[in-house]
Design an enzyme around this catalytic site. Structure first.
Site, PDB file in Angstrom:
ATOM      1  N   ASN A  19      -8.961  13.233   4.224  1.00  0.00           N
ATOM      2  CA  ASN A  19      -8.250  13.842   5.332  1.00  0.00           C
ATOM      3  C   ASN A  19      -7.117  14.686   4.762  1.00  0.00           C
ATOM      4  OD1 ASN A  19      -6.023  12.081   4.809  1.00  0.00           O
ATOM      5  ND2 ASN A  19      -6.885  10.521   6.166  1.00  0.00           N
ATOM      6  N   ASN A  53      -9.951   0.144   8.440  1.00  0.00           N
ATOM      7  CA  ASN A  53      -9.936   1.157   7.396  1.00  0.00           C
ATOM      8  C   ASN A  53      -8.603   1.899   7.368  1.00  0.00           C
ATOM      9  OD1 ASN A  53     -10.130   3.889   8.942  1.00  0.00           O
ATOM     10  ND2 ASN A  53     -11.624   2.558   9.927  1.00  0.00           N
ATOM     11  N   LYS A 100      11.031 -12.605   6.443  1.00  0.00           N
ATOM     12  CA  LYS A 100      12.122 -11.819   7.013  1.00  0.00           C
ATOM     13  C   LYS A 100      11.605 -10.845   8.061  1.00  0.00           C
ATOM     14  CE  LYS A 100      15.611 -11.533   3.333  1.00  0.00           C
ATOM     15  NZ  LYS A 100      16.354 -10.559   2.468  1.00  0.00           N
ATOM     16  N   TYR A 155     -14.223  15.051   8.628  1.00  0.00           N
ATOM     17  CA  TYR A 155     -13.434  14.998   7.404  1.00  0.00           C
ATOM     18  C   TYR A 155     -13.752  16.198   6.512  1.00  0.00           C
ATOM     19  CZ  TYR A 155     -12.078  10.134   8.331  1.00  0.00           C
ATOM     20  OH  TYR A 155     -11.538   9.004   8.872  1.00  0.00           O
ATOM     21  N   LYS A 181     -13.856  13.804  17.282  1.00  0.00           N
ATOM     22  CA  LYS A 181     -12.584  14.089  16.621  1.00  0.00           C
ATOM     23  C   LYS A 181     -12.833  14.638  15.227  1.00  0.00           C
ATOM     24  CE  LYS A 181      -9.684  10.830  14.990  1.00  0.00           C
ATOM     25  NZ  LYS A 181      -8.756   9.681  15.048  1.00  0.00           N
ATOM     26  N   MET A 182     -11.967  15.563  14.802  1.00  0.00           N
ATOM     27  CA  MET A 182     -12.055  16.134  13.468  1.00  0.00           C
ATOM     28  C   MET A 182     -10.678  16.174  12.819  1.00  0.00           C
ATOM     29  SD  MET A 182     -12.518  20.201  14.343  1.00  0.00           S
ATOM     30  CE  MET A 182     -12.136  20.725  12.670  1.00  0.00           C
ATOM     31  N   LYS A 183     -10.671  16.271  11.495  1.00  0.00           N
ATOM     32  CA  LYS A 183      -9.429  16.339  10.734  1.00  0.00           C
ATOM     33  C   LYS A 183      -8.960  17.786  10.612  1.00  0.00           C
ATOM     34  CE  LYS A 183      -9.633  11.935   9.939  1.00  0.00           C
ATOM     35  NZ  LYS A 183      -8.681  11.001  10.552  1.00  0.00           N
ATOM     36  N   ASP A 212      -6.817  15.608  14.299  1.00  0.00           N
ATOM     37  CA  ASP A 212      -5.999  14.583  13.665  1.00  0.00           C
ATOM     38  C   ASP A 212      -5.402  15.145  12.379  1.00  0.00           C
ATOM     39  OD1 ASP A 212      -4.885  12.294  12.608  1.00  0.00           O
ATOM     40  OD2 ASP A 212      -6.761  11.191  12.436  1.00  0.00           O
ATOM     41  N   ASN A 214      -3.200  13.299  10.441  1.00  0.00           N
ATOM     42  CA  ASN A 214      -2.920  12.185   9.539  1.00  0.00           C
ATOM     43  C   ASN A 214      -1.501  12.247   8.961  1.00  0.00           C
ATOM     44  OD1 ASN A 214      -6.221  12.550   9.013  1.00  0.00           O
ATOM     45  ND2 ASN A 214      -5.495  10.460   9.308  1.00  0.00           N
ATOM     46  N   GLU A 238      -3.202  14.761  17.168  1.00  0.00           N
ATOM     47  CA  GLU A 238      -2.923  13.394  16.717  1.00  0.00           C
ATOM     48  C   GLU A 238      -2.089  13.327  15.441  1.00  0.00           C
ATOM     49  OE1 GLU A 238      -5.453   9.610  14.892  1.00  0.00           O
ATOM     50  OE2 GLU A 238      -6.432  10.952  16.317  1.00  0.00           O
ATOM     51  N   GLU A 264      -1.262   4.760  14.963  1.00  0.00           N
ATOM     52  CA  GLU A 264      -2.159   3.936  14.152  1.00  0.00           C
ATOM     53  C   GLU A 264      -1.479   3.396  12.906  1.00  0.00           C
ATOM     54  OE1 GLU A 264      -4.805   6.442  11.157  1.00  0.00           O
ATOM     55  OE2 GLU A 264      -5.026   7.225  13.181  1.00  0.00           O
ATOM     56  N   ASP A 291      -3.348  -0.270  16.034  1.00  0.00           N
ATOM     57  CA  ASP A 291      -4.557  -0.967  15.570  1.00  0.00           C
ATOM     58  C   ASP A 291      -4.177  -2.405  15.261  1.00  0.00           C
ATOM     59  OD1 ASP A 291      -6.734  -1.983  14.158  1.00  0.00           O
ATOM     60  OD2 ASP A 291      -7.043  -0.170  12.977  1.00  0.00           O
ATOM     61  N   HIS A 321      -6.975   2.754  17.009  1.00  0.00           N
ATOM     62  CA  HIS A 321      -7.590   3.253  15.785  1.00  0.00           C
ATOM     63  C   HIS A 321      -8.513   2.190  15.201  1.00  0.00           C
ATOM     64  CE1 HIS A 321      -7.322   2.952  11.319  1.00  0.00           C
ATOM     65  NE2 HIS A 321      -7.570   4.245  11.345  1.00  0.00           N
ATOM     66  N   GLU A 340     -11.797   3.751  19.227  1.00  0.00           N
ATOM     67  CA  GLU A 340     -12.332   4.726  18.287  1.00  0.00           C
ATOM     68  C   GLU A 340     -13.687   4.260  17.767  1.00  0.00           C
ATOM     69  OE1 GLU A 340     -10.488   7.403  14.665  1.00  0.00           O
ATOM     70  OE2 GLU A 340      -9.846   5.313  14.808  1.00  0.00           O
ATOM     71  N   SER A 341     -14.484   5.184  17.257  1.00  0.00           N
ATOM     72  CA  SER A 341     -15.776   4.851  16.657  1.00  0.00           C
ATOM     73  C   SER A 341     -16.001   5.735  15.443  1.00  0.00           C
ATOM     74  CB  SER A 341     -16.907   5.066  17.665  1.00  0.00           C
ATOM     75  OG  SER A 341     -18.173   4.959  17.039  1.00  0.00           O
ATOM     76  N   TYR A 342     -16.537   5.144  14.372  1.00  0.00           N
ATOM     77  CA  TYR A 342     -16.941   5.894  13.181  1.00  0.00           C
ATOM     78  C   TYR A 342     -18.455   5.739  13.024  1.00  0.00           C
ATOM     79  CZ  TYR A 342     -12.027   6.160  11.818  1.00  0.00           C
ATOM     80  OH  TYR A 342     -10.675   6.419  11.785  1.00  0.00           O
TER      81      TYR A 342
END
Length: 388
Positions: A19, A53, A100, A155, A181-183, A212, A214, A238, A264, A291, A321, A340-342
């Site tokens: 990404n 991931n 902590k 990606y 979705k795309m990067k 996205d 990132n 995103e 995420e 997530d 995510h 989300e789905s990959y």
């Protein structure tokens, strides 16, 4: 009732994709099996968990810090009042003893892995799908019959041209996804706009395409992209800048009227609350992507959802995510906006149960006890091998 064994291993989920910030050539995840003394069909019930991931395995922390605390706990101290099941909140407290505040990073991943396995085990002991258990305990008793999903991909990888991107998007459409979705941010603006144009040729409309970054952009670059993206009317823009740069997020909200998404890489209720307080996110159009598998698990996610309600946000604005089955169960059981789905990545840990195809970007969940890993034929053999 007691835990008899806890096992953990590291597994690769490597890919040659990248990404705007990282490549995934050495990506790993942790897999945990919690074995109980509850016997069904002649075998002990086992709960399974793994980390989502985008973060590396936390096996060292799990082995050295968190499993020993759980193993040393007095068995009755982690059970429900009636003693008929394990109490995820009490187990979470045990894991986090002597920790902590703050420092939400790899620690949150380690606890999230164990927490996933705990909820898988708890719902198996109840002999219910987790989504049904969640609907009964924390919802109105009736889970959503299907949940919205979008296909995450797009990606960068060596040699990937516009046609290859279009072919990828077409493969998602052919498999039932309406939203993809795309990067972006891994090339310059001119190149990214050409890539967006190519993707829209396939998905049909900017409203069917999310992009996205990132977390790559500084404020001037984020604004430059925002101005160029606005006419596309995208599904969302995103993670525009560093996830903890709430000021940048708020500044973009002033110049970009279309939907944004982020969250995420915020790993606690407190960090999520700071996003809501200071990030300029708008509950009528923006999306939250926390997530649970990376952020201390479902016990913490329940706190996050309550915080959102207190600030006027609906759970329907949450689309987590990760693309894993735990988030699918949470979405169905607690009324989130989807998951989300990959479709082609991070196998076998991502994806849905066998025999549950995506139809117009919606998918159903299996009617099996637990999270549903047993209904995923490419994943459950790995889990069984660890437990045995």
């Amino acid at each position: 009732m007691r835990i008899t064994d806890i096992k953990v291993e590291t597994h690769p989920i490597a890919s040659n994709i990248r990404n705007a910030y990282i490549d995934f050539s050495t990506m790993t995840c942790s897999l945990v099996a919690i074995v109980s003394d509850v016997i069904r069909d002649g075998k002990p019930l086992v709960g399974y968990g793994f980390n989502s991931n985008g973060r590396y395995s936390a096996t060292g922390l799990i082995k050295e810090r968190f499993i020993p605390r759980l193993e040393k706990a007095e068995p009755r101290s982690i059970l429900t009042k009636d003693g008929n099941n394990f109490d995820p909140s009490l187990i979470w407290d045990t894991l986090m003893a002597n920790e902590k505040p703050g420092g939400h990073g790899e620690r949150s991943v380690a606890v999230g892995v164990i927490d996933m396995a705990v909820w898988d085990l708890v719902s198996k002991i109840e002999d219910k799908p987790l989504y049904q258990l969640l609907a009964e305990r924390y919802g109105d008793g009736t889970p959503d019959k299907s949940i919205f999903v979008y296909a995450a991909g797009g990606y960068y990888y060596p040699g990937k041209n516009y046609q290859a991107l279009k072919d990828e998007m077409q493969s998602y459409v052919d498999r039932g996804y309406r939203v993809c979705k795309m990067k972006i941010g891994g090339a310059d603006l001119t190149e990214d706009l050409k890539r967006i144009d190519a993707a829209i040729e396939v998905v049909g409309s900017g409203r069917n395409l999310a992009v996205d970054v990132n977390g790559r952009f500084d404020l001037p670059t984020a604004i430059k992209y925002a101005e160029a993206l606005a006419p596309y009317d995208l599904f969302w823009y995103e993670e525009i800048g560093d996830p903890a740069d709430y000021g940048l997020q708020a500044a973009i909200a002033q110049v970009y009227s279309k939907p944004m998404a982020t969250g995420e890489n915020l790993f606690s209720m407190q960090d999520a609350r700071n996003l809501i307080r200071f990030g300029g996110m708008r509950p009528d159009r923006d999306w939250l992507q926390f997530d649970c598998a990376l952020s201390y698990g479902l016990v913490e996610y329940l706190r996050t959802l309550q915080m959102l309600r207190n600030h006027g946000w609906s759970p329907r604005r949450c689309i987590p995510h990760g693309g894993h089955q735990l988030s699918s169960n949470i979405a169905a059981g607690l009324g989130l906006g989807g998951n989300e789905s990959y479709p082609d990545l991070f196998k076998p840990f991502g994806g849905f149960a066998d025999g549950h195809p995506v139809v117009d970007s919606y998918v159903t969940l299996p009617d099996v006890p637990g999270i549903g890993f047993e209904a995923k034929s490419d994943l459950i053999p790995i889990m069984h091998a660890l437990a045995s």
